[in-house]
Design a protein around this motif. Structure first.
Motif, short mmCIF file in Angstrom:
data_model
loop_
_atom_site.label_atom_id
_atom_site.label_comp_id
_atom_site.label_asym_id
_atom_site.label_seq_id
_atom_site.Cartn_x
_atom_site.Cartn_y
_atom_site.Cartn_z
N GLY A 201 4.06 29.05 -57.33
CA GLY A 201 2.70 28.77 -56.89
C GLY A 201 2.43 27.52 -56.95
N VAL A 202 3.20 26.51 -56.41
CA VAL A 202 2.98 25.07 -56.20
C VAL A 202 3.30 24.54 -54.79
CG1 VAL A 202 3.88 24.40 -58.64
CG2 VAL A 202 5.51 24.42 -56.83
N LYS B 192 3.68 32.19 -62.37
CA LYS B 192 3.10 30.81 -61.30
C LYS B 192 2.64 30.12 -62.31
CE LYS B 192 2.82 33.71 -56.99
NZ LYS B 192 3.86 33.30 -56.41
N ILE B 193 2.67 28.84 -61.78
CA ILE B 193 2.10 27.59 -62.63
C ILE B 193 0.51 27.59 -62.27
CG2 ILE B 193 1.78 25.34 -62.43
CD1 ILE B 193 4.93 25.04 -62.02
N ASN B 194 -0.17 27.48 -63.35
CA ASN B 194 -1.67 27.38 -63.31
C ASN B 194 -2.11 26.04 -62.81
OD1 ASN B 194 -4.52 26.65 -63.90
ND2 ASN B 194 -4.36 27.81 -65.96
N PRO B 195 -2.66 26.22 -61.57
CA PRO B 195 -3.12 25.01 -60.72
C PRO B 195 -3.76 23.81 -61.72
CG PRO B 195 -3.83 26.83 -59.52
CD PRO B 195 -3.08 27.15 -60.95
N GLU B 196 -4.32 24.35 -62.75
CA GLU B 196 -5.24 23.21 -63.58
C GLU B 196 -4.02 22.46 -64.49
OE1 GLU B 196 -8.09 25.44 -65.70
OE2 GLU B 196 -9.27 26.12 -63.95
N VAL C 165 10.65 23.79 -65.27
CA VAL C 165 9.20 23.41 -65.41
C VAL C 165 9.09 22.82 -66.81
CG1 VAL C 165 6.82 23.81 -65.28
CG2 VAL C 165 8.40 25.13 -63.86
N ILE C 166 8.93 21.51 -67.11
CA ILE C 166 8.74 20.81 -68.13
C ILE C 166 7.42 20.01 -68.53
CG2 ILE C 166 9.77 18.70 -69.44
CD1 ILE C 166 12.33 19.13 -67.74
N VAL D 218 13.80 25.55 -50.79
CA VAL D 218 12.58 24.72 -51.50
C VAL D 218 11.45 25.56 -51.31
CG1 VAL D 218 11.18 22.64 -51.32
CG2 VAL D 218 13.94 22.43 -51.35
N GLY D 219 11.41 26.24 -49.94
CA GLY D 219 10.11 27.26 -49.61
C GLY D 219 9.87 28.05 -50.62
N MET D 220 11.00 28.73 -50.93
CA MET D 220 11.13 30.08 -51.69
C MET D 220 10.63 29.67 -53.21
SD MET D 220 14.10 32.63 -50.22
CE MET D 220 13.97 33.44 -52.04
#
Length: 271
Positions: free
Chosen positions: A115-116, A78-82, A249-250, A107-109
């Motif tokens: 984690g965005v 998952k992507i770190n929110p920071e 994710v770039i 898109v939901g999945m």
């Protein structure tokens, strides 16, 4: 237990959600570079199914579920929110055997897996049309309306198309409430961008991108073949892939791919 456990679960389930996780976390599998996008998809589905079935095989008390979640656990990232503002999350959605309503699920999945709250861009590959029928605006409209709803609900920032010629892109642009921000062109079919398409895209600020995906990235027969190879004696013919989403994710500042993966949903049509 071998493949008996996974096969029993597949025979009871009605939906299969398959997630590869971040392919960059797969390590050894990455040494072998697939020759084509289709080969990559097949490899990834097979590896995920093998990994999942080996784990299920060890669990004798596996609960029977209608919806099976098939993942490579150690590759999920998952992507770190920071870090979210520094990253661009893009996806390309291939509709295989379903209708426009599945766009919301896809898109939901993808948002959930990463984690965005939203994806920065989603490109839709034209859904397959029957032989002898050409792609038309009327055919595209329900799919585009689903994407527009997701933009309005802030699940996607920008939406784009793939393989539309100048006439169809113009028709879509004039009709759409949320305009296409990009259109992918397959350089295998034309080594130079068509001048009329280039002029139209420039006039209306539509980004022209290139890609090398085949018309059908994953067909029903190919999916069933991989399922049969991975889980012996399963009734693979009962399973139909509905859609396939490829995400990346770039890191914006450096143009480096931080994460890439596939998410797929399939349904079982038990006779």
């Amino acid at each position: 237990m071998g493949t008996d456990g996974p096969r029993a679960l597949l025979e009871q389930a009605t939906t299969l959600n398959l997630q590869t996780g971040n392919l960059l976390n797969w390590g050894c599998q990455r040494k072998k570079c697939p020759a084509t996008p289709s080969e990559e998809v097949r490899d990834c589905i097979q590896k995920t199914l093998n990994e999942w079935s080996s784990k299920i095989g060890q669990d004798l008390n596996q609960e029977v579920l209608e919806v099976l979640e098939c993942t490579v656990a150690q590759a999920i990232e998952k992507i770190n929110p920071e870090e979210r503002d520094e990253l661009k999350v893009s996806a390309k959605l291939f509709i295989v055997g379903s209708n426009s309503s599945s766009i919301r699920d896809a898109v939901g999945m993808a948002c959930s897996a990463l984690g965005v709250a939203q994806l920065d861009s989603v490109i839709i590959a034209p859904p397959p049309v029957e032989d002898g029928i050409s792609l038309s605006l009327e055919y595209l409209q329900p799919y585009w309306q689903e994407l527009e709803n997701l933009v309005q609900n802030k699940k996607i920032v920008a939406i784009g198309t793939s393989d539309l010629d100048k006439i169809l892109l113009e028709q879509l642009y004039l009709w759409a409430q949320v305009k296409p921000s990009s259109n992918q062109v397959n350089l295998a079919s034309c080594c130079v961008m068509p001048p009329d398409l280039t002029a139209f895209a420039k006039q209306f600020d539509i980004q022209l991108l290139t890609h090398n995906d085949p018309k059908e990235l994953l067909c029903e027969a190919s999916f069933q073949e991989v399922l049969q190879e991975s889980i012996q004696n399963t009734k693979a013919h009962e399973w139909t892939p509905l859609w396939l989403l490829r995400y990346s994710v770039i890191v914006k500042s450096r143009g480096i791919i931080k994460s890439k993966g596939y998410i797929l949903q399939a349904k079982r049509n038990a006779s």
